[in-house]
Motif scaffolding. Structure first.
Motif, short mmCIF file in Angstrom:
data_model
loop_
_atom_site.label_atom_id
_atom_site.label_comp_id
_atom_site.label_asym_id
_atom_site.label_seq_id
_atom_site.Cartn_x
_atom_site.Cartn_y
_atom_site.Cartn_z
N GLU A 163 34.56 33.32 36.33
CA GLU A 163 35.61 32.81 37.20
C GLU A 163 36.39 31.67 36.53
O GLU A 163 37.62 31.59 36.66
CB GLU A 163 35.00 32.33 38.52
N GLN A 167 40.44 31.77 35.68
CA GLN A 167 41.38 30.72 36.09
C GLN A 167 42.18 30.20 34.91
O GLN A 167 43.39 29.96 35.02
CB GLN A 167 40.61 29.59 36.77
N ASP A 176 47.96 36.89 39.34
CA ASP A 176 46.84 36.55 40.23
C ASP A 176 45.82 37.67 40.37
O ASP A 176 44.75 37.45 40.95
CB ASP A 176 47.37 36.22 41.64
#
Length: 395
Positions: A163, A167, A176
């Motif tokens: 994660e 990002q 996104d």
């Protein structure tokens, strides 16, 4: 052997057998664990030490920190499937099964996992059933592969690390819907094993996919001008490098951008029940026509024989028909060389004749008591009357 002694031997053998059975390590089997995975996405399964540690702790309560190693293979096969890899850096750390299945791996895969307790040599087995299904939306058309130079592969497999990487990637890709497609160690791509120095890592290739186009920053980093600067040892032309720092060190010269367009999918094979219908025998789909193997046999046999015969004829011609002869050799040799050769030959024959004949007088130079100046000879065994008075040299 008497009956009491025979009975005693049987009792001792039974006690030894029971003791050996008690000394064998225990083996336990955990229930099956079922997971699913989609094609075109990373599959990661953590082999938790706590789950297997509980099975070990049933009789050994003091082995809470025992080292555990894992072995995994496909059921009825010695190794894992080609799309699946296993990594465990240390026996005190968890193991990981990871990989990216493709459309060819759609189906069910049964993985046998065996855990070893290195203190008690106990084993715990578990069957991991992986169901691979096709992705509903297919593969993402835009894929980028990044080389992270300051990480090992097991450091990017936990969900928190992935994660964090997504990002950081979203800051340079400006999309996104990013997701990790695959994670591969740089050693599997031909990289070198790092030196055992603190801070040196193997490197990890992380492939990220999205349905949105690449950002101008990524496009400039993979442009031909950037490749040329990388060949000169310079940084590529881009201004989006600091989004990964300080957690990830990206090798931008190894950035790869791919555009995957969906192609026509061919229908897969239709699997039947595997049982023949009643009232019919198996009929082969086609009949093999008879083949005449005589021409092939003759070619295989006669061609080497013909080649060997030609080589023998050529060698015989060179050895027998290409000789010059003595007369031709003498005509092409100068007279001085012939006379010199004849003299040497004659002297050799004379020496041989002298050696074979015993009545030929010995050469003067080989006689004892010989004066090379006057040629005077004297008996080598003089008598006691005059041997001492005869001078050898003239006065």
């Amino acid at each position: 052997m008497e009956a009491p002694e025979l009975l005693r031997v049987w009792v001792l053998a039974a006690v030894a057998l029971e003791g050996s059975r008690a000394a064998l390590p225990d083996h336990r089997v955990l229930p099956d664990h079922r997971v699913s995975s989609e094609t075109g996405a990373i599959f990661i399964h953590e082999l938790e030490r706590e789950l297997f540690q509980e099975a070990f702790l049933t009789e050994h309560e003091d082995d809470g920190a025992a080292p555990i190693t894992f072995q995994a293979h496909l059921r009825d096969h010695p190794d894992l499937p080609r799309w699946l890899r296993y990594i465990q850096r240390d026996p005190h750390q968890p193991g990981y099964l990871y990989g990216c299945p493709t459309a060819a791996e759609v189906g069910t895969h049964a993985i046998e996992v065996l855990a070893y307790n290195r203190h008690t040599y106990e084993t715990v087995a578990q069957r991991l059933i992986i169901t691979v299904i096709p992705a509903p939306d297919g593969e993402p058309p835009y894929q980028g592969e990044f080389l992270v130079g300051n990480r090992n592969v097991e450091e990017l497999l936990p969900e928190a690390a992935r994660e964090m990487f997504l990002q950081a990637t979203a800051g340079v890709w400006e999309q996104d819907d990013l997701h990790v497609i695959n994670i591969t160690s740089a050693l599997d791509r031909g990289g070198r094993v790092p030196l055992p120095i603190e801070g040196r890592k193997e490197g990890v290739y992380v492939k990220v996919g999205s349905r949105g186009a690449f950002s101008p920053c990524l496009a400039s980093a993979a442009s031909p001008q950037s490749r040329f600067r990388c060949s000169l040892g310079q940084q590529p032309l881009a201004s989006c490098y600091d989004t990964f720092a300080p957690h990830f060190s990206i090798r931008w010269c190894n950035l790869t951008l791919l555009q995957v367009w969906p192609g026509p999918t061919s229908p897969g094979p239709v699997w039947g029940s595997g049982v023949l219908e009643e009232g019919g025998d198996f009929q082969p789909p086609t009949e093999v026509p008879p083949r005449d193997l005589l021409p092939g046999y003759l070619v295989t046999l006669l061609v080497p024989l013909a080649v060997a015969a030609l080589l023998c004829l050529l060698l015989g011609h060179l050895m027998c028909c290409r000789r010059e002869g003595v007369q031709k050799r003498d005509l092409e040799t100068s007279d001085i060389q012939l006379v010199h050769h004849t003299t040497i030959h004659g002297d050799t024959e004379e020496l041989r004749h002298m050696a074979s004949s015993r009545d030929v007088p010995r050469p003067l130079s080989t006689l004892p008591m010989f004066n090379v100046r006057t040629g005077q000879r004297i008996n080598p065994m003089p008598g006691p009357s005059d041997g001492a008075r005869v001078p050898l040299l003239p006065q």
